[in-house]
Design a protein around this motif. Structure first.
Motif, PDB file in Angstrom:
ATOM      1  N   ASN A 138      20.936  73.224  30.032  1.00  0.00           N
ATOM      2  CA  ASN A 138      20.226  72.561  31.135  1.00  0.00           C
ATOM      3  C   ASN A 138      19.041  71.734  30.659  1.00  0.00           C
ATOM      4  O   ASN A 138      18.356  71.121  31.493  1.00  0.00           O
ATOM      5  CB  ASN A 138      19.733  73.603  32.144  1.00  0.00           C
ATOM      6  CG  ASN A 138      20.873  74.362  32.790  1.00  0.00           C
ATOM      7  OD1 ASN A 138      21.981  73.841  32.918  1.00  0.00           O
ATOM      8  ND2 ASN A 138      20.608  75.602  33.194  1.00  0.00           N
ATOM      9  N   ASN A 139      18.773  71.757  29.362  1.00  0.00           N
ATOM     10  CA  ASN A 139      17.637  71.016  28.790  1.00  0.00           C
ATOM     11  C   ASN A 139      16.330  71.391  29.483  1.00  0.00           C
ATOM     12  O   ASN A 139      15.485  70.548  29.764  1.00  0.00           O
ATOM     13  CB  ASN A 139      17.873  69.510  28.881  1.00  0.00           C
ATOM     14  CG  ASN A 139      16.941  68.733  27.950  1.00  0.00           C
ATOM     15  OD1 ASN A 139      16.519  69.245  26.899  1.00  0.00           O
ATOM     16  ND2 ASN A 139      16.605  67.518  28.331  1.00  0.00           N
ATOM     17  N   ASN A 140      16.151  72.690  29.742  1.00  0.00           N
ATOM     18  CA  ASN A 140      14.946  73.197  30.399  1.00  0.00           C
ATOM     19  C   ASN A 140      13.985  73.703  29.326  1.00  0.00           C
ATOM     20  O   ASN A 140      14.207  74.759  28.723  1.00  0.00           O
ATOM     21  CB  ASN A 140      15.314  74.323  31.369  1.00  0.00           C
ATOM     22  CG  ASN A 140      14.138  74.772  32.209  1.00  0.00           C
ATOM     23  OD1 ASN A 140      13.032  74.974  31.702  1.00  0.00           O
ATOM     24  ND2 ASN A 140      14.376  74.927  33.502  1.00  0.00           N
ATOM     25  N   GLU A 141      12.926  72.942  29.078  1.00  0.00           N
ATOM     26  CA  GLU A 141      12.025  73.249  27.976  1.00  0.00           C
ATOM     27  C   GLU A 141      11.365  74.611  28.137  1.00  0.00           C
ATOM     28  O   GLU A 141      11.299  75.403  27.187  1.00  0.00           O
ATOM     29  CB  GLU A 141      10.956  72.162  27.856  1.00  0.00           C
ATOM     30  CG  GLU A 141       9.977  72.417  26.715  1.00  0.00           C
ATOM     31  CD  GLU A 141       8.950  71.301  26.562  1.00  0.00           C
ATOM     32  OE1 GLU A 141       7.857  71.579  26.035  1.00  0.00           O
ATOM     33  OE2 GLU A 141       9.245  70.158  26.961  1.00  0.00           O
ATOM     34  N   ALA A 142      10.851  74.914  29.328  1.00  0.00           N
ATOM     35  CA  ALA A 142      10.157  76.184  29.554  1.00  0.00           C
ATOM     36  C   ALA A 142      11.089  77.364  29.325  1.00  0.00           C
ATOM     37  O   ALA A 142      10.711  78.364  28.696  1.00  0.00           O
ATOM     38  CB  ALA A 142       9.574  76.226  30.959  1.00  0.00           C
ATOM     39  N   ASP A 143      12.333  77.271  29.818  1.00  0.00           N
ATOM     40  CA  ASP A 143      13.285  78.370  29.645  1.00  0.00           C
ATOM     41  C   ASP A 143      13.712  78.514  28.187  1.00  0.00           C
ATOM     42  O   ASP A 143      13.946  79.631  27.702  1.00  0.00           O
ATOM     43  CB  ASP A 143      14.511  78.146  30.534  1.00  0.00           C
ATOM     44  CG  ASP A 143      14.198  78.371  32.004  1.00  0.00           C
ATOM     45  OD1 ASP A 143      13.093  78.848  32.304  1.00  0.00           O
ATOM     46  OD2 ASP A 143      15.057  78.054  32.850  1.00  0.00           O
ATOM     47  N   MET A 144      13.821  77.379  27.487  1.00  0.00           N
ATOM     48  CA  MET A 144      14.181  77.454  26.070  1.00  0.00           C
ATOM     49  C   MET A 144      13.100  78.183  25.275  1.00  0.00           C
ATOM     50  O   MET A 144      13.394  79.055  24.449  1.00  0.00           O
ATOM     51  CB  MET A 144      14.394  76.043  25.507  1.00  0.00           C
ATOM     52  CG  MET A 144      15.711  75.392  25.914  1.00  0.00           C
ATOM     53  SD  MET A 144      16.059  73.856  25.022  1.00  0.00           S
ATOM     54  CE  MET A 144      14.961  72.718  25.849  1.00  0.00           C
TER      55      MET A 144
END
Length: 1275
Positions: free
Chosen positions: A471-477
């Protein structure tokens, strides 16, 4: 001939019918007398010990050819606590009766060929009692070989599957065989020993080679009589010795000695069969550990009906610690933990319903329930999360501690996964962070005990990371990678690689925060799968298109794997070709630090790094501190087996002036393990972008203009992007990340809005002020078990030996305050700037820490052993009234006079021989191991009605040490003082260093005490006035006199120097300007008063004023401190002159009207024609007190030796008598020359390497090239 042959056959048959291999006749009954004794102490005369003795009769009856019954009768159980030779064993009838109730029941065991097989007993028989039976049956576990006199083999015993060494000897007269068996308990394939609470303390094998903290020996001696049925043990003796020390056992140790003996009494035909009921298998001869979470070794209490006891204990703790910390009650928290651990889940539910509505009781319950450490706490938290009846702060703290203290068994790890999918976990960002990070920590501990570690444990985190990348979700990564970093699971390598450019199978472009988290997520895998981490980090380090900070992080992770010489050599080769000086500087500084490392985990790495530094030094050895740096400092002591290490990392890049990341972490080395201490890190991605590659107006000299330049840049914070954090911070403890947070633009905006002078009634600050005006009373306590580290090991008696460390704290703070604002606020916070604020407050802040080390036997029935116990309270109470007037720049503080003595800080410890049993917990005994400690009246240990006072009539040995001191510093003016008290009692042996130097009674205290005042003191009044105030004519005349004396002092200094008269004249002109400035009646810029107030009487104390008179390029500051009171004329006067940025001089006088004593000092920077940039300093004294002169002479006597150690040379020459001068010359961009002159000699050293930024060196030369006579001539 036939007769001869018949005789031979009969003789041969007779010999073959007698065997030595152990065997029992199933038709016979064997009766033995058994006795087992274990004692703990230091093994020295006249020192207290503790122990237990158990004796009984043992009957072995056959049931079948390979199955036998064991019956025990006439049980006796005795306890010992005292000094051997002066005390004896005491019978414990109640405990004897309880143990006998189970031991009298029959036990069944398999036996064949000298080996004990399965043991069976009734279901109600406890494992503790079965283990005692294992200790008895251990005598039957012996392998007899008649074909070998000496042999070794691995066999099963009570200590596990261990290597045994045998030696046999036959008595030719009696035909009895003596068998000696030595069990190597340090060489066991399945050792009966377990660790608890030490999963995050990494084992260091090399450190263990430096010395051991525990050494054990086990020996058995059997007398075997040959019979037709097999060898019959007629007597056997077992001896187990163990030496334990929290340091190296070579330097003294606690000692455990366990002996057991069995003697054959009778062999008879079995008269009748043994009657027995249903039995179940209890396992083989290997010791079986009991679930010991509730068996806290440092105390014993009645655990029946725990719920009401726990409820009352929480209420009493809350009441006793409602204002300050009551140190007498802090140990009761351990009792509360023990009660909670034996409580059924329903009891927890009852307690929650009772305490949920009471804030104080609720907090105590939530702080302590986390120590249950099994499925009950998970179920309790599940109910709370589902009900949503915890605040986010309560949920965060409780879950964090519960998961970190949870038993890391597969069932509980699987159960803990539910928190990753509960809606309440995601209701708050910090709770969600805690859930993920704490679950990762649980997986790490799970993998420490289960190898190979199943991937299923870490699978939820792997799925989170994969989903976030998709999902290209920086915070979750970032969150998923931080969770994987905590887990340290080797199976997560492939997932982590997907986030790393040049390593991932498919190209990825990710922002630096994600890359940083990905690289750091392999930090704990480095110890479990070093080769994979080396491949990954080496690949990242060699990618020169990656951001410099990512390459430096990869370099850090690479060296966490302890790379071999070949890999270090490869890195060195690439560094020689490296173009990025930040990467080179970071790597070189880290290699240099590691090359100096002396900790036991780095001997080979240190050697490799030393070689690398020698190769790199010619090219990169002079890089300045302007570039990225890594620094490590460490030490290790072989006597203590203790060491520490501290590392600091600063990561920058060539395009930015501001560091990208800053990290600091520490390690503690102790008895073969490495514990990672608190680690802090800051990532300033947003600030880096804000500052860019330069700061307009920033010179780098840390002057006020530099701070103004930085502040001007920070005012542009609104240009930062909304989707990027300005600052990120994290913290780790024991290598586990437990907190991280991003501070973004919105957070800064909200903060500035809340504290802005234009903020109105909607500001949270306004609400705080309103509450203060009404009066607030705020109190918090926090009970916290910092660590509980336990080691269990079987003993030959079947009793569990335990070595435990407990460290527990109760922190507390109480604040009572009421404020008044005059005139009151109307609609803006800015009105505070024109109001007078009055505040009355009292309160307390402090903590009490309790620390125990236990070494002994610990069962649910009894305890005996040695126990170190210490208590450290820190308490800071206060009561004061304050007034603040911002407009007038005035602050006043009134403190009541000291009426009662109290401890600010104290430490008290001792070592005891302890004995406790569950049947009579109130009669527990704690005897100081060193009886001389009992000479102190207050060192009597009360444990119920039993008070133990060991009597010692013998003369103390010469190596007895008993310093007892009290040093006080008090003020008769203010009626208060500070005292330091200390008392130590030691009986030590030089060959037992260092253990005996720490054993014994210790008491240290820092106290505030009332003092006999000159006159009664009601309060102490402090006043700070930074507003303008003109000084009176008397002070003006004093300043004029001070200036005159200062000029005379300067002239004396000039006469002692080599400068020309024209150079002195330049300096004197500055004084003329200042003297003229006195006529303008300047104002005091700062005034401080500290007065003792006594009703209507004139106050006494001190009054200090600072005056500032800038003229042209000269800035002058005067300080006048006067004693206030009747019949006193003591004053201290100081005149300071600053000439530009190059010249600072100070003249100090003190005593009666500033006339008794005098000294002057000055510093100057400059560059004389044809010379190099120089800094000079000089201290000159005319008259000083004798105590100061004596202290100076002591310092001077140490200088030659210290100078020699630091590489300085010494030259004997006559210099100015009452003067010390020093000069530092910038010989080059990377070295300085230093010369220091004392009255009798000069010390000097040239070309001292000091790497400086090239730009700074050039600026230094430019700024000072015209500064000549006016500065350096004076000095």
């Amino acid at each position: 001939m036939r007769g001869l042959i018949l005789c031979c056959l009969v003789a041969l048959t007779t010999c073959q019918s007698v065997r030595y291999e152990l065997g029992l006749n199933p038709k016979k009954t064997y009766e033995y007398r058994y006795e087992g004794v274990v004692n703990f102490g230091l093994g020295m005369p006249n020192l207290a010990e503790s122990g237990v003795r158990m004796s009984c009769k043992v009957k072995i009856v056959g049931a079948s050819a390979q199955t036998f019954f064991l019956q025990i009768s006439d049980l006796g159980f005795e306890e010992f606590n005292g000094v051997p030779g002066k005390s004896g064993f005491t019978a414990s009838p109640k405990l004897t009766q309880r143990i006998a109730a189970q031991l009298v029941k029959p036990f069944m065991f398999d036996f064949a060929g000298g080996h004990v097989g399965d043991i069976r007993a009734s279901a109600e028989i406890s494992d503790t009692v079965v283990n005692i039976v294992r200790g008895i049956l251990g005598f039957l576990q012996v392998t007899v070989k008649t074909t070998q006199r000496i042999y070794e083999l691995e066999e099963t015993g009570i200590h596990g599957k261990c290597l045994s060494n045998y030696a046999t000897e036959e008595n030719m007269e009696t035909k009895d065989m003596t068998i000696t068996q030595v069990v190597d308990v340090s060489n066991c394939r399945e050792k009966a020993a377990i660790y608890r609470g030490m999963a995050t303390a990494v084992i260091d094998r090399i450190s263990q080679q430096r010395g051991e903290s525990v050494i054990s020996t086990v020996r058995y001696v059997y007398t075997v009589k040959p019979t037709a049925e097999g060898g019959l043990i007629t007597r056997a003796h077992g001896l187990e010795r163990q030496h334990f020390s929290p340091f190296n056992v070579k330097g003294g140790s606690f000692k455990m000695q366990a002996t057991k003996e069995i003697v054959l009494l009778n062999v008879s035909d079995t008269a009748r069969a043994v009657m027995f009921g249903p039995m179940e298998s209890k396992g083989n001869l290997i010791y079986k550990f009991v679930h010991a979470e509730a068996n806290v070794p440092i105390m014993m209490q009645n655990l029946d009906d725990p719920v009401p006891k726990a409820i009352e204990l929480i209420k009493s703790l809350a009441k006793a610690n409602s204002y300050n910390i009551d140190s007498a009650t802090t140990e009761d928290v351990i009792k509360l933990y023990q009660l909670l651990r034996v409580m059924p889940y329903e009891g927890l539910d009852v307690m929650w319903k009772q305490f949920a509505g009471n804030e104080e009781h609720r907090r105590w319950f939530l702080d302590t329930v986390v120590e249950i450490s099994d499925a009950r706490i998970l179920k309790f938290l599940e109910m709370r999360f589902q009900a949503g009846d915890l605040s986010w702060g309560e949920a965060l703290q409780t879950l964090l501690l519960a998961l970190n203290h949870l038993q890391a068994i597969p069932e509980l790890v699987e159960m803990a996964k539910m928190f990753l999918s509960m809606p309440f976990s995601k209701s708050n960002i910090y709770v969600w962070h805690t859930v993920v990070l704490a679950y990762g920590s649980l997986v790490y501990k799970h993998c420490a005990y289960y190898t190979p570690c199943p991937v299923a444990a870490v699978q939820p985190l792997l799925d989170m990371a994969t989903e976030a990348l998709r999902n290209n979700n920086e915070a979750d990564m970032v969150l998923a990678l931080r969770g994987l970093g905590n887990a340290g699971h080797p199976g997560s390598i492939k997932t982590i690689m997907r986030f790393l450019p040049g390593v991932a199978a498919t190209p990825v472009v990710l922002p630096p925060p994600v890359l940083s988290a990905a690289v750091q997520s392999v930090r704990l895998i480095a110890a479990r799968d070093p080769h994979s981490v080396q491949d990954i980090t080496m690949s990242l380090f060699l990618q020169k298109d990656l951001p410099a900070e990512i390459r430096m992080l990869a370099f850090m992770m690479l060296f966490d794997t302890k790379p071999p010489m070949a890999l270090v050599s490869t890195v060195t080769t690439h560094l020689l070709e490296e173009k990025d000086l930040h990467v080179v500087s970071f790597a070189f500084s880290y290699l240099t630090s590691l090359a100096r490392s002396i900790t036991p985990d780095n001997p080979f790495l240190s050697t490799s790094c030393n070689v690398a530094v020698k190769i790199l030094a010619p090219k990169f050895g002079r890089l300045s501190y302007h570039y990225s740096k890594a620094m490590r400092m460490d030490w290790f002591n072989d006597d203590f087996l203790i060491g520490t290490a501290t590392e600091v990392f600063m990561l920058k890049s060539a395009t930015d002036i501001f560091p990208t990341e800053f990290m600091t972490k520490g390690k503690f080395y102790s008895i073969g393990r490495i514990l990672q201490l608190m680690e802090l890190g800051i990532r300033a991605e947003g600030l880096k972008e804000l500052f860019g590659s330069s700061i307009p107006g920033f010179k780098g000299d840390l002057s006020f203009s530099d701070f103004q330049a930085v502040f001007r840049v920070l005012q542009n914070w609104e240009i930062l992007p909304n989707d990027k954090p300005v600052l990120s911070a994290y913290s780790r403890a024991s290598g586990q990340e437990w907190f991280y947070a991003d501070f973004n633009k919105e957070w800064i905006h909200n903060f500035i809005k809340a504290v802005s002078p234009s903020a109105g009634k909607d500001s949270p600050v306004w609400a705080v002020i309103e509450n203060l005006q009404k009066g607030i009373s705020w109190h918090r306590t926090k009970a916290f078990l910092i660590f509980e580290a336990r080691y269990f090991q079987a003993t030959t008696l079947g009793l569990p030996l335990e070595i435990s460390k407990y460290y527990e704290t109760i922190n507390g703070i109480t604040v009572n305050a009421k404020a008044a604002v005059n005139p009151p606020l109307m609609d803006r916070l800015g009105q505070l700037l024109t109001s007078e604020i009055s505040l009355e407050t009292d309160g307390f802040i402090g903590f009490t820490k309790d620390f125990w080390v236990y070494y002994g036997i610990n069962t649910e029935l009894f305890q005996c052993g040695s126990e170190f116990k210490s208590k450290t309270p820190i308490a800071v109470p206060w009561k004061m009234a304050a007034k603040i007037n911002i407009q007038e720049k005035k602050f006043e503080l009134d403190i009541p006079s000291c009426k009662n003595e109290f401890d600010l800080f104290a430490v008290r410890s001792n070592v005891y021989a302890v004995s406790r049993n569950t049947e009579e917990p109130a009669l527990a005994k704690m005897t100081p191991i060193m009886p001389s400690a009992m000479d102190s009246n207050d060192e009597v240990v009360h444990m119920g009605p039993a008070i133990v006072r060991p009597e010692s009539t013998e003369t103390l040995a010469p190596n007895t040490w008993h310093p007892n001191s009290r040093m006080c510093l008090d003020s008769k003016l203010y009626g208060a003082g500070v005292c330091v008290e200390s008392e130590l009692r030691r009986e030590y042996y030089h060959e037992e260093y260092p253990l005996y130097y720490f054993l014994g009674y210790t008491r240290l205290a820092l106290k505030v005490v009332p003092a006999q005042a000159i006159k009664p003191v009601d309060k102490i009044h402090l006043e700070v006035n930074a507003g303008p105030s003109r000084y009176p004519m008397s002070t003006r005349e004093l300043l004029r006199t001070l200036k005159k004396l200062s000029r005379e002092a300067v002239q004396r200094l000039d006469r002692s120097s080599d400068s020309a008269s024209s150079q002195r004249g330049s300096h004197h002109s500055h004084h003329n300007v200042l003297m003229e400035g006195l006529d303008s009646a300047p104002q005091a810029v700062f005034n401080i008063k500290a007065l003792a107030m006594s009703g209507d009487q004139k106050p006494e104390g001190f009054d200090a004023a600072v005056y500032y008179m800038p003229e042209a390029n000269v800035q002058s500051t005067q300080l006048i401190m006067s004693q206030v009171g009747e019949d006193t004329n003591w004053k201290m006067c100081m005149d300071t002159i600053v000439n530009g940025h190059t010249d600072i001089k100070a003249h100090i006088r003190w005593g009666a009207e500033c006339q008794s004593y005098e000294m002057s000092l000055g510093t100057a920077t400059g560059r004389l024609p044809g010379s190099k940039p120089t800094v000079k300093a000089k201290l000159h004294w005319t008259r000083i007190p004798e105590t100061m002169a004596e202290f100076g002479k002591r310092i001077e006597s140490y200088i030659p030796g210290m100078a020699l150690l630091l590489g300085f040379y010494q030259q004997h020459e006559r210099n100015a008598k009452q003067e010390v001068s020093a000069s530092v010359v910038a010989a080059s961009a990377d070295s300085i020359d230093v010369k220091i002159k004392f009255p009798e000699y000069t010390v000097f050293r040239q070309a001292i390497p000091v790497p400086l930024p090239p730009a700074s060196f050039q600026e230094f030369q430019l700024d000072n090239q015209n500064t000549t006579a006016s500065s350096l001539g004076y000095l």
